[in-house]
Motif scaffolding. Structure first.
Motif, PDB file in Angstrom:
ATOM      1  N   ASN A   4     -21.867  17.483  30.235  1.00 26.78           N
ATOM      2  CA  ASN A   4     -22.793  17.850  28.901  1.00 26.78           C
ATOM      3  C   ASN A   4     -22.811  16.535  28.354  1.00 26.78           C
ATOM      4  OD1 ASN A   4     -23.728  19.580  26.894  1.00 26.78           O
ATOM      5  ND2 ASN A   4     -22.333  18.461  25.596  1.00 26.78           N
TER       6      ASN A   4
ATOM      7  N   GLN B  51     -17.901  19.188  20.051  1.00 30.43           N
ATOM      8  CA  GLN B  51     -18.243  17.889  20.640  1.00 30.43           C
ATOM      9  C   GLN B  51     -19.486  17.400  19.703  1.00 30.43           C
ATOM     10  OE1 GLN B  51     -20.167  17.266  24.282  1.00 30.43           O
ATOM     11  NE2 GLN B  51     -20.025  14.908  24.055  1.00 30.43           N
TER      12      GLN B  51
ATOM     13  N   LEU C 192     -17.540  15.323  29.151  1.00 28.83           N
ATOM     14  CA  LEU C 192     -18.416  15.405  28.106  1.00 28.83           C
ATOM     15  C   LEU C 192     -18.852  14.002  27.890  1.00 28.83           C
ATOM     16  CD1 LEU C 192     -16.164  17.833  25.849  1.00 28.83           C
ATOM     17  CD2 LEU C 192     -18.238  18.250  27.203  1.00 28.83           C
TER      18      LEU C 192
ATOM     19  N   ASN D 166     -24.143  14.935  24.878  1.00 23.96           N
ATOM     20  CA  ASN D 166     -24.454  15.284  23.636  1.00 23.96           C
ATOM     21  C   ASN D 166     -25.770  14.104  23.036  1.00 23.96           C
ATOM     22  OD1 ASN D 166     -23.867  14.434  20.527  1.00 23.96           O
ATOM     23  ND2 ASN D 166     -22.948  16.638  20.747  1.00 23.96           N
TER      24      ASN D 166
END
Length: 404
Positions: free
Chosen positions: A376, A166, A336, A378
């Motif tokens: 998550n 990602q 994500l 990023n």
């Protein structure tokens, strides 16, 4: 109607010069008056240059004077703030000593200000200045691979050991070093992931910003494909357009560029990934973020999936996970996101993690687990606003899915 810049500038000027007044009062103990008089020209010149370019921003746009003065003022302000904090600690110590002495002897008097606090503040300020210079020259392209192994009870057995990469927040309009960007892309491909996903903000404002980098990002390949979603900056909401039609044309062109790169753009929809006869759903929605446009329709994207089906959701803004995803009736095992950039400034070491962005976002980087669902965030591949990164480096995330 555009807000006047004068009132914010006046408020900032008051705080800025109060801060400098305190700092210079401490420095007066170790520097001659003549030197201090010359040093005062630095904050005054920085503020005047920034203030003038800020006032002219609506006419001239972000000129080189604005960019240089804004960065210089930011570095100066943060380094001064660090110096003041170090000095304040010595003043608190002086106050405590004075209070203890008053109760012990009945005499209230401040001890002299220790010079060690001033010297410590100077050293910390120099460290901050060096860190910012590194962040501007090198740190913004210092790509890091951050690896996570995530365990799920309901992961289809065929996907045990499945790897995905990602990245998020490319902000192509800010990128100025194609060779450095290519090194980041080479690092992505070196992970040999099964799947690649991009979680939004390909550009700052205009679709044309990605054109010089299409050949670079089109080199990203994964066996199960490359998928993407839009972020808040991709819609062009932060600049003035000649008409709504031109703005919509820009968005359509950006969607075309996703396809040209080789990214399958998911717009409130999902695709099915199949391996050895078993399946999981990859879901992608348009940007949904508190204060940044709530466009995405999660229920629409989930149509055709079952509540127990294993799902991976691409959603640009982590506030969406807090607001809708973590308690949704249809379980989404992994989400994500990106968006926060970790504010491109902070500290992550020795088990400690801090950034000013934490005052805005409950979870702003890395893994968060709640209600048997995982998010998550990023830290971003690119940068915007501040042309650098200090302590929060550009991230390539490698996630391995494991069956518990």
């Amino acid at each position: 109607m555009r807000r006047s810049p004068y009132i914010p500038l006046l408020i900032f000027a008051l705080l800025f010069f109060l801060l400098n007044g305190y700092a210079f009062s401490a420095l007066s103990l170790v520097l001659p008056t003549m030197v201090l008089s010359w040093l005062w020209t630095l904050p005054v010149a920085l503020f005047l240059a920034f203030g003038y370019s800020m006032i002219r921003l609506s006419v001239n746009g972000p000129t080189n004077l604005f960019k240089i003065s804004a960065h210089a003022l930011l570095i100066y302000f943060v380094s001064t703030l660090v110096f003041v904090l170090a000095t304040v600690l010595t003043d608190i110590y002086r106050l405590i000593v004075a209070i203890v002495k008053y109760f012990a002897e009945g005499n209230f008097s401040y001890p002299e200000r220790p010079l060690t606090g001033i010297y410590l503040g100077v050293l910390l300020s120099i460290f901050i200045i060096i860190a910012f210079i590194y962040g501007i020259l090198k740190g913004k392209y210092a790509y890091r691979v951050i690896k996570h192994t995530l365990y799920f009870e309901d992961l289809p057995a065929a996907f045990d050991g499945f790897k995905l990469v990602q990245i998020s927040d490319v902000h192509a309009g800010s990128l100025k070093n194609p060779k450095a960007v290519q090194k980041g892309i080479d690092l992505i491909n070196k992970q040999h992931a099964d799947l690649f996903v991009f979680t939004g903000d390909l550009v700052n404002n205009k679709a044309e910003e990605i054109k010089p980098y299409i050949q670079h990002f089109s080199k990203i390949k994964a066996p199960f494909g490359q998928f993407s979603v839009l972020g808040n900056h991709d819609y062009g909401d932060y600049i003035k357009w000649e008409s709504d039609f031109i703005k919509q044309q820009n968005l359509q062109q950006l969607k075309n560029y996703h396809a040209e790169i080789g990214f399958r753009l998911l717009l409130d929809e999902h695709v099915t990934l199949e391996k050895d006869g078993q399946k999981l759903a990859l879901v992608g929605i348009e940007n949904w973020g508190l204060g940044f446009g709530e466009r995405g329709d999660l229920n629409k994207a989930l149509q055709g999936t079952t509540p127990k089906e294993f799902k991976i959701l691409l959603s640009h803004d982590p506030s969406h996970w807090e607001a809708q995803v973590k308690n949704h009736s249809s379980k989404i095992q992994l989400t994500l996101a990106g968006h926060t950039h970790g504010m491109q400034f902070g500290f992550e070491a020795f088990g400690l993690k801090w950034s000013p962005v934490q005052f805005r976002y409950k979870h702003w980087a890395g893994i968060k687990q709640e209600n048997r669902r995982i998010l998550n965030v990023n830290r971003g591949f690119g940068f915007i606003g501040f042309s650098g990164r200090v302590g929060i480096w550009p991230e390539i995330t490698l996630i391995e899915l494991k069956k518990r």
